[in-house]
Write a protein that holds these residues in place. Sequence first.
Motif, PDB file in Angstrom:
ATOM      1  N   PRO A   6      34.882  29.909  35.583  1.00  0.00           N
ATOM      2  CA  PRO A   6      34.093  31.088  35.960  1.00  0.00           C
ATOM      3  C   PRO A   6      32.749  30.663  36.546  1.00  0.00           C
ATOM      4  CG  PRO A   6      34.031  30.792  33.582  1.00  0.00           C
ATOM      5  CD  PRO A   6      34.988  29.756  34.132  1.00  0.00           C
ATOM      6  N   LEU A  47      30.560  26.071  31.799  1.00  0.00           N
ATOM      7  CA  LEU A  47      31.440  26.743  30.847  1.00  0.00           C
ATOM      8  C   LEU A  47      30.611  27.683  29.978  1.00  0.00           C
ATOM      9  CD1 LEU A  47      33.612  23.712  29.679  1.00  0.00           C
ATOM     10  CD2 LEU A  47      34.251  25.499  31.301  1.00  0.00           C
ATOM     11  N   TRP A  68      25.350  28.914  28.627  1.00  0.00           N
ATOM     12  CA  TRP A  68      26.259  28.213  29.545  1.00  0.00           C
ATOM     13  C   TRP A  68      25.994  26.725  29.397  1.00  0.00           C
ATOM     14  CZ3 TRP A  68      29.927  30.087  33.038  1.00  0.00           C
ATOM     15  CH2 TRP A  68      30.039  31.477  33.095  1.00  0.00           C
ATOM     16  N   GLN A 120      41.374  30.298  32.312  1.00  0.00           N
ATOM     17  CA  GLN A 120      39.932  30.266  32.549  1.00  0.00           C
ATOM     18  C   GLN A 120      39.321  29.528  31.354  1.00  0.00           C
ATOM     19  OE1 GLN A 120      37.059  33.554  31.650  1.00  0.00           O
ATOM     20  NE2 GLN A 120      37.143  33.789  33.886  1.00  0.00           N
ATOM     21  N   ARG A 122      36.634  28.166  28.686  1.00  0.00           N
ATOM     22  CA  ARG A 122      35.390  28.570  28.027  1.00  0.00           C
ATOM     23  C   ARG A 122      35.240  27.668  26.813  1.00  0.00           C
ATOM     24  NH1 ARG A 122      36.014  35.138  27.643  1.00  0.00           N
ATOM     25  NH2 ARG A 122      36.486  35.533  29.829  1.00  0.00           N
ATOM     26  N   HIS A 137      41.406  30.968  28.270  1.00  0.00           N
ATOM     27  CA  HIS A 137      41.623  32.413  28.373  1.00  0.00           C
ATOM     28  C   HIS A 137      42.676  32.681  29.448  1.00  0.00           C
ATOM     29  CE1 HIS A 137      40.581  36.538  27.656  1.00  0.00           C
ATOM     30  NE2 HIS A 137      40.109  36.742  28.865  1.00  0.00           N
ATOM     31  N   CYS A 140      42.450  34.902  34.167  1.00  0.00           N
ATOM     32  CA  CYS A 140      41.608  34.058  35.019  1.00  0.00           C
ATOM     33  C   CYS A 140      40.590  34.847  35.830  1.00  0.00           C
ATOM     34  CB  CYS A 140      42.485  33.240  35.967  1.00  0.00           C
ATOM     35  SG  CYS A 140      43.536  32.061  35.097  1.00  0.00           S
ATOM     36  N   ASP A 143      35.496  38.295  33.396  1.00  0.00           N
ATOM     37  CA  ASP A 143      34.110  37.860  33.368  1.00  0.00           C
ATOM     38  C   ASP A 143      33.993  36.822  32.257  1.00  0.00           C
ATOM     39  OD1 ASP A 143      31.379  37.504  33.115  1.00  0.00           O
ATOM     40  OD2 ASP A 143      30.927  39.615  32.717  1.00  0.00           O
ATOM     41  N   GLY A 144      33.646  35.598  32.606  1.00  0.00           N
ATOM     42  CA  GLY A 144      33.564  34.518  31.629  1.00  0.00           C
ATOM     43  C   GLY A 144      32.531  34.736  30.548  1.00  0.00           C
TER      44      GLY A 144
END
Length: 194
Positions: A6, A47, A68, A120, A122, A137, A140, A143-144
């Motif tokens: 993301p 991430l 992040w 995705q 994280r 996740h 894909c 929203d991260g």
Amino acid sequence: MPLHVPPAPAPALRTVLTALSSPTAVREARTPSLLRAQGPVAAELPLPVHVLDRVTAEGVSATRLAGWRFLIRSGERAVAAAETMLTPDGWAFSHFFEGPYITSTERALRQAETMPQSYQPRLLSVPGLYMLTLWLHEDCTADGAAGHPAATDLLVPLAPAPPGIAAHRPHRVAELLPVLTHRATPTRLLGSPA
């Protein structure tokens, strides 16, 4: 399948790049590998870092975005990481660090890239167990920075993992979350006051 990393908020990336270009910030970071890095360094693989605060009685995980994390690459490998955090004034650089979670994160990401399904990536922190996992996740396009682990998402414990939990072995959230919840819940001793 490729991982769908993301995009990090632009202000978060700017704060990391500013810190990387500051000799004072790098020198005061106490990260020998970052100080010894030869040539240019780059902030890569942003991430989102989510924290697992609790699991409700209904089995829903209560998570929150903590910041992040960017891997700091020098040449062919990550030598450190940079964390950002959300403040009332927006995204801010928090700190540089190094340690086993850097190489463990890289290993887990490489492992995830060989899986037949796209994810995705994280990070999910479980503070009650001093544990960090790569959270893969399934959505894909999500929203991260938002959401909770779905039952079919994967969690890959990073090394060092708590005793009895194998590092780098993917688990479905529905399988691992109850184990983590049980282990993080303090047990009452028989005969002790409630």
